[in-house]
Design a protein around this motif. Structure first.
Motif, PDB file in Angstrom:
ATOM      1  N   GLU A   1     -48.742  27.826 -71.623  1.00 18.74           N
ATOM      2  CA  GLU A   1     -49.615  28.955 -71.955  1.00 18.74           C
ATOM      3  C   GLU A   1     -50.422  29.406 -70.741  1.00 18.74           C
TER       4      GLU A   1
ATOM      5  N   GLY B   1     -48.257  31.406 -68.359  1.00 19.68           N
ATOM      6  CA  GLY B   1     -48.044  32.776 -68.807  1.00 19.68           C
ATOM      7  C   GLY B   1     -49.252  33.660 -68.582  1.00 19.68           C
ATOM      8  N   ARG B   2     -50.449  33.126 -68.794  1.00 21.22           N
ATOM      9  CA  ARG B   2     -51.675  33.913 -68.628  1.00 21.22           C
ATOM     10  C   ARG B   2     -51.983  34.199 -67.166  1.00 21.22           C
TER      11      ARG B   2
ATOM     12  N   GLY C   1     -49.665  34.045 -64.652  1.00 22.19           N
ATOM     13  CA  GLY C   1     -48.514  34.584 -63.925  1.00 22.19           C
ATOM     14  C   GLY C   1     -47.984  33.654 -62.853  1.00 22.19           C
TER      15      GLY C   1
ATOM     16  N   THR D   1     -44.909  26.923 -64.440  1.00 21.95           N
ATOM     17  CA  THR D   1     -45.454  25.789 -65.181  1.00 21.95           C
ATOM     18  C   THR D   1     -45.693  24.591 -64.280  1.00 21.95           C
TER      19      THR D   1
END
Length: 229
Positions: A186, A189-190, A192, A195
């Protein structure tokens, strides 16, 4: 009298939201159930959905009634496993944790946040504070009752182990996302980024704060004023 920040936020939420919030409780104590039901039913902006005991019944209740908020007591979920289960299964719903004395420490509450809790309020809070915790938890996605914020400190910086290297801007961003209970995926994704890059930043944060794990890092960050209360 000056309006508090919580009251101002709550007023904004009321102006921008239509309809009622659906509220449920997971706990086995009849007296607690009765008290929470009375508070929720008395507020025109809330609708009481019902209560359940234990994880299986809680999952069934949430699946059947789709509440906006579910209240859980810290005593009934000591490892925060039910909190994590419900937030994973029903990602449009928030968990409000009623914090008892046994969980009233910076690290315990940080663990609650990391396992999905979005709103924390003392179990002995009056009806107005409970309603505020429910509404602001839903509308803002992040609320801690003022009484509980005091549990995060302050402490002298000299009592907190620190490697001497400040956190970078990106590490601080990752730390803020960790404090909101977000996973590495998460956060990636926030922000950019990849992982694995997030995991690298997390490892740097843990090392620089001399923290055992993510919850310990969040607790120390509050104590060092790296995160706002």
């Amino acid at each position: 009298m000056t309006q508090s920040l919580a009251e101002a936020d709550l007023g904004t939420c009321r102006r921008h939201r239509d309809g009622q919030l659906r509220v449920a409780l997971v706990d086995s104590l009849p007296l607690l159930r009765s008290g929470v039901e009375t508070v929720v039913a008395a507020d025109p902006g809330l609708t009481w959905i019902g209560a359940a005991s234990g994880a299986p019944a809680a999952v069934e209740l949430c699946d059947r009634t789709a509440p906006d908020a579910v209240l859980i007591t810290s005593g009934s979920d000591p490892g925060w496993k039910m909190c994590e289960l419900l937030t994973r299964l029903f990602n449009r719903m928030i968990v409000v944790v009623l914090i008892g004395p046994e969980a009233r420490s910076a690290e315990a509450m940080a663990r609650a946040r990391l396992h999905g809790a979005r709103s924390l309020v003392p179990i002995e809070a009056d009806s107005d504070r409970l309603v505020t915790a429910i509404r602001l938890g839903v509308d803002l996605g992040d609320y801690v009752d003022p009484q509980l914020r005091a549990c995060f400190g302050p402490v002298r910086l000299s009592t907190v182990a620190f490697s001497g290297k400040p956190l970078s801007r990106r590490e601080l961003e990752v730390l803020h996302e960790i404090a909101k209970g977000r996973t590495a995926v998460e956060i990636a994704g926030r922000l950019g980024i990849g992982t694995e890059t997030v995991r690298t930043h997390v490892n740097h944060v843990l090392r620089k704060l001399d923290a055992r794990d993510r919850a310990h890092a969040v607790a120390k960050a509050f104590e060092m004023s790296l995160l706002s209360r």
